[in-house]
Motif scaffolding. Structure first.
Motif, PDB file in Angstrom:
ATOM      1  N   ALA A 137       0.905  -1.139   0.062  1.00  0.00           N
ATOM      2  CA  ALA A 137       0.150  -0.053   0.001  1.00  0.00           C
ATOM      3  C   ALA A 137       0.755   1.356   0.101  1.00  0.00           C
ATOM      4  O   ALA A 137       0.614   2.219  -0.462  1.00  0.00           O
ATOM      5  N   ALA A 138       2.028   1.187   0.799  1.00  0.00           N
ATOM      6  CA  ALA A 138       2.981   2.382   0.760  1.00  0.00           C
ATOM      7  C   ALA A 138       3.564   2.445  -0.612  1.00  0.00           C
ATOM      8  O   ALA A 138       3.606   3.880  -0.920  1.00  0.00           O
ATOM      9  N   ALA A 139       3.835   1.702  -1.317  1.00  0.00           N
ATOM     10  CA  ALA A 139       4.379   1.705  -2.507  1.00  0.00           C
ATOM     11  C   ALA A 139       3.426   2.268  -3.411  1.00  0.00           C
ATOM     12  O   ALA A 139       3.850   3.154  -4.343  1.00  0.00           O
ATOM     13  N   ILE A 140       2.322   1.962  -3.478  1.00  0.00           N
ATOM     14  CA  ILE A 140       1.160   2.531  -4.463  1.00  0.00           C
ATOM     15  C   ILE A 140       0.944   3.956  -4.200  1.00  0.00           C
ATOM     16  O   ILE A 140       0.841   4.988  -4.822  1.00  0.00           O
ATOM     17  N   PHE A 141       0.809   4.392  -2.735  1.00  0.00           N
ATOM     18  CA  PHE A 141       0.637   5.755  -2.534  1.00  0.00           C
ATOM     19  C   PHE A 141       1.773   6.455  -2.719  1.00  0.00           C
ATOM     20  O   PHE A 141       1.778   7.719  -3.118  1.00  0.00           O
ATOM     21  N   ARG A 142       3.095   6.018  -2.666  1.00  0.00           N
ATOM     22  CA  ARG A 142       4.372   6.836  -3.031  1.00  0.00           C
ATOM     23  C   ARG A 142       4.336   7.053  -4.338  1.00  0.00           C
ATOM     24  O   ARG A 142       4.451   8.451  -4.744  1.00  0.00           O
ATOM     25  N   ARG A 143       3.920   6.237  -5.260  1.00  0.00           N
ATOM     26  CA  ARG A 143       3.846   6.423  -6.475  1.00  0.00           C
ATOM     27  C   ARG A 143       2.949   7.210  -6.985  1.00  0.00           C
ATOM     28  O   ARG A 143       3.206   8.476  -7.884  1.00  0.00           O
ATOM     29  N   LEU A 144       1.666   7.250  -6.270  1.00  0.00           N
ATOM     30  CA  LEU A 144       0.715   8.300  -6.664  1.00  0.00           C
ATOM     31  C   LEU A 144       1.019   9.685  -6.450  1.00  0.00           C
ATOM     32  O   LEU A 144       0.921  10.681  -6.967  1.00  0.00           O
ATOM     33  N   ILE A 145       1.642   9.973  -4.806  1.00  0.00           N
ATOM     34  CA  ILE A 145       2.057  11.121  -4.827  1.00  0.00           C
ATOM     35  C   ILE A 145       3.036  11.910  -5.335  1.00  0.00           C
ATOM     36  O   ILE A 145       3.130  13.007  -5.761  1.00  0.00           O
ATOM     37  N   SER A 146       4.041  10.869  -5.762  1.00  0.00           N
ATOM     38  CA  SER A 146       5.002  11.235  -6.478  1.00  0.00           C
ATOM     39  C   SER A 146       4.980  11.658  -7.879  1.00  0.00           C
ATOM     40  O   SER A 146       5.372  12.799  -8.261  1.00  0.00           O
ATOM     41  N   THR A 147       4.312  10.923  -8.560  1.00  0.00           N
ATOM     42  CA  THR A 147       4.076  11.406  -9.806  1.00  0.00           C
ATOM     43  C   THR A 147       2.985  12.282 -10.096  1.00  0.00           C
ATOM     44  O   THR A 147       3.031  13.313 -10.843  1.00  0.00           O
ATOM     45  N   GLN A 148       1.716  12.107  -9.487  1.00  0.00           N
ATOM     46  CA  GLN A 148       0.549  13.011  -9.731  1.00  0.00           C
ATOM     47  C   GLN A 148       0.702  14.220  -8.892  1.00  0.00           C
ATOM     48  O   GLN A 148       0.252  15.413  -9.350  1.00  0.00           O
ATOM     49  N   LEU A 149       1.105  14.377  -7.676  1.00  0.00           N
ATOM     50  CA  LEU A 149       1.135  15.698  -6.787  1.00  0.00           C
ATOM     51  C   LEU A 149       2.438  16.377  -6.925  1.00  0.00           C
ATOM     52  O   LEU A 149       2.491  17.413  -7.333  1.00  0.00           O
ATOM     53  N   LEU A 150       3.524  15.689  -6.155  1.00  0.00           N
ATOM     54  CA  LEU A 150       4.861  16.312  -6.037  1.00  0.00           C
ATOM     55  C   LEU A 150       5.498  16.441  -7.312  1.00  0.00           C
ATOM     56  O   LEU A 150       6.135  17.857  -7.450  1.00  0.00           O
ATOM     57  N   GLY A 151       5.362  15.667  -8.224  1.00  0.00           N
ATOM     58  CA  GLY A 151       6.245  15.790  -9.603  1.00  0.00           C
ATOM     59  C   GLY A 151       5.564  17.105 -10.150  1.00  0.00           C
ATOM     60  O   GLY A 151       6.140  17.889 -10.896  1.00  0.00           O
ATOM     61  N   HIS A 152       4.190  17.319 -10.121  1.00  0.00           N
ATOM     62  CA  HIS A 152       3.750  18.629 -10.675  1.00  0.00           C
ATOM     63  C   HIS A 152       3.932  19.938 -10.115  1.00  0.00           C
ATOM     64  O   HIS A 152       4.394  20.823 -10.615  1.00  0.00           O
ATOM     65  N   ILE A 153       3.932  19.829  -8.580  1.00  0.00           N
ATOM     66  CA  ILE A 153       4.396  21.030  -8.016  1.00  0.00           C
ATOM     67  C   ILE A 153       6.071  21.356  -8.361  1.00  0.00           C
ATOM     68  O   ILE A 153       6.082  22.541  -8.902  1.00  0.00           O
ATOM     69  N   ALA A 154       6.773  20.302  -8.336  1.00  0.00           N
ATOM     70  CA  ALA A 154       8.089  20.461  -8.708  1.00  0.00           C
ATOM     71  C   ALA A 154       8.271  20.976 -10.033  1.00  0.00           C
ATOM     72  O   ALA A 154       9.246  21.869 -10.293  1.00  0.00           O
ATOM     73  N   GLY A 155       7.638  20.692 -11.033  1.00  0.00           N
ATOM     74  CA  GLY A 155       7.706  21.110 -12.378  1.00  0.00           C
ATOM     75  C   GLY A 155       7.125  22.580 -12.441  1.00  0.00           C
ATOM     76  O   GLY A 155       7.976  23.160 -13.262  1.00  0.00           O
ATOM     77  N   ARG A 156       6.109  23.004 -11.793  1.00  0.00           N
ATOM     78  CA  ARG A 156       5.783  24.408 -11.623  1.00  0.00           C
ATOM     79  C   ARG A 156       6.867  25.326 -10.958  1.00  0.00           C
ATOM     80  O   ARG A 156       6.944  26.338 -11.681  1.00  0.00           O
ATOM     81  N   LEU A 157       7.583  24.810 -10.137  1.00  0.00           N
ATOM     82  CA  LEU A 157       8.805  25.693  -9.535  1.00  0.00           C
ATOM     83  C   LEU A 157       9.830  25.896 -10.473  1.00  0.00           C
ATOM     84  O   LEU A 157      10.466  26.890 -10.446  1.00  0.00           O
ATOM     85  N   GLY A 158      10.339  24.804 -11.024  1.00  0.00           N
ATOM     86  CA  GLY A 158      11.419  24.851 -11.938  1.00  0.00           C
ATOM     87  C   GLY A 158      12.592  25.361 -11.360  1.00  0.00           C
ATOM     88  O   GLY A 158      13.504  26.101 -11.946  1.00  0.00           O
ATOM     89  N   LEU A 159      12.977  24.817 -10.176  1.00  0.00           N
ATOM     90  CA  LEU A 159      14.062  25.030  -9.563  1.00  0.00           C
ATOM     91  C   LEU A 159      14.927  23.987  -9.337  1.00  0.00           C
ATOM     92  O   LEU A 159      14.351  22.615  -9.372  1.00  0.00           O
ATOM     93  N   PRO A 160      16.228  23.856  -9.098  1.00  0.00           N
ATOM     94  CA  PRO A 160      17.125  22.576  -9.285  1.00  0.00           C
ATOM     95  C   PRO A 160      16.621  21.414  -8.300  1.00  0.00           C
ATOM     96  O   PRO A 160      16.579  20.222  -8.661  1.00  0.00           O
ATOM     97  N   ASP A 161      16.252  22.008  -7.118  1.00  0.00           N
ATOM     98  CA  ASP A 161      16.027  20.959  -5.959  1.00  0.00           C
ATOM     99  C   ASP A 161      14.505  21.080  -5.654  1.00  0.00           C
ATOM    100  O   ASP A 161      14.101  20.890  -4.643  1.00  0.00           O
ATOM    101  N   ALA A 162      13.723  21.328  -6.902  1.00  0.00           N
ATOM    102  CA  ALA A 162      12.269  21.430  -6.768  1.00  0.00           C
ATOM    103  C   ALA A 162      11.617  20.307  -6.208  1.00  0.00           C
ATOM    104  O   ALA A 162      10.615  20.582  -5.318  1.00  0.00           O
ATOM    105  N   GLU A 163      11.982  19.011  -6.172  1.00  0.00           N
ATOM    106  CA  GLU A 163      11.303  17.895  -5.674  1.00  0.00           C
ATOM    107  C   GLU A 163      11.518  17.601  -4.230  1.00  0.00           C
ATOM    108  O   GLU A 163      10.481  17.463  -3.512  1.00  0.00           O
TER     109      GLU A 163
END
Lengths: 211, 211
Positions: A137-163
């Motif tokens: 369950a943790a792995a599925i949750f991790r994948r969801l928040i990484s790809t769908q949520l945090l990845g999006h935020i990081a993309g918007r920031l456009g900074l080197p350590d955005a993630e």
């Protein structure tokens, strides 16, 4: 959200091959019925203690149908939490919808809003409980928040350590959710939402865009 | 950490009254043995699925002895997590041991240190899992962190909203523990500790003593 082709023989030994047209009945309605039952079963019992058999029973269908529409238990879980997580996945809109210097406040209001609403809080609690208790369950949750949520935020920031920035901001909000809504420590559990936004939004903003 | 007088008759129907001298054997050693077994049982199975009978079996003693030394299952749990939590309860020393303007860094280093060490991480994980999954365990955990940890920090700060400040600082650290050590989201899970301290200590300091 994938549907496996054939039902697992191991889990449904009495029915082999593809379910007949009669068994599958009204496809989309049956699928929704199974998904609703799955969400309730996972919420109530957590990932480890929920079985495909139990979901089928709660939905009033044969276990083979659960396999037919969703595949394995992992895949049913992912489908169920993707639906439950849908409000949280609107966070990217909260990120994008305004200037970058207000993103901390928008994200803070968004997360507190999702947790304040009992309708969205219950499935989130179920996800947190399952993810804390079970590696799959943790792995599925991790994948969801990484790809769908945090990845999006990081993309918007456009900074080197955005993630990492996105994750430290998320950590502040996750910690508040844990202490306020899960463990319910006072005075945080009863604190006024606006007071929390005033205290927390600058921290989230600082993590995301600060020096 | 309390020891109930008489064992519960309901849980140990075959033995009534106070265990005989022979049964209790070497008191302190037996007590430690039960406590160690309890910690392992709670770690492995969580609060809800652990029973006094299971703890007694793991310790190689009669269930009546568990009741004799600790009382109810709740009381065994509290005793077990008080021991497991002992490193975390040294946080007050980290708070007190230096000037107030360095408290954010000391607390951040302390919390990361407890989680980085596998020996202290395992029991903490067990506590978090139990507290997330079970209301009784959450209540015991809540009481421990409120009275022993956050209360102490708040007392040191001496500000009007000191308790909420302590909890918001704790929330940042709890969220990092959740994402880094429990859910293990990257890049946070692999980030260098010193880099984290540099990013997080100012936030914790800000919550505790900022404007």
């Amino acid at each position: 959200m994938t549907a496996a082709g054939a039902p697992s023989e191991a889990a449904a030994p009495r029915r082999r091959g593809r379910p007949s047209r009669t068994q599958t009945g009204n496809g989309p309605a049956t699928r929704d019925q199974i998904l609703r039952a799955a969400r309730e079963e996972f919420s109530e019992h957590g990932y480890a203690k929920t079985s495909v058999r139990g979901i089928a029973k709660a939905a009033g269908v044969d276990p083979a149908l659960v396999h037919h529409y969703f595949g394995t238990k992992e895949q049913v879980f992912e489908a169920a939490i993707t639906v439950a997580f849908a409000p949280a996945l609107q966070a990217p809109a909260a990120i994008d919808d305004g200037p970058l210097d207000g993103v901390g406040e928008r994200l803070t209001r968004f997360v507190l809003g999702v947790w304040e609403d009992p309708a969205t809080r219950a499935p989130l609690l179920a996800i947190v409980r399952s993810a804390v208790d079970n590696e799959t369950a943790a792995a599925i949750f991790r994948r969801l928040i990484s790809t769908q949520l945090l990845g999006h935020i990081a993309g918007r920031l456009g900074l080197p350590d955005a993630e990492l920035r996105a994750e430290l901001a998320a950590a502040q909000l996750v910690g508040i959710a844990m202490l306020r809504y899960v463990i319910q420590v006072e005075p945080l559990a009863s604190a006024d939402v606006e007071h929390l936004v005033a205290r927390v939004a600058p921290v989230v903003q600082g993590h995301l865009t600060g020096a």
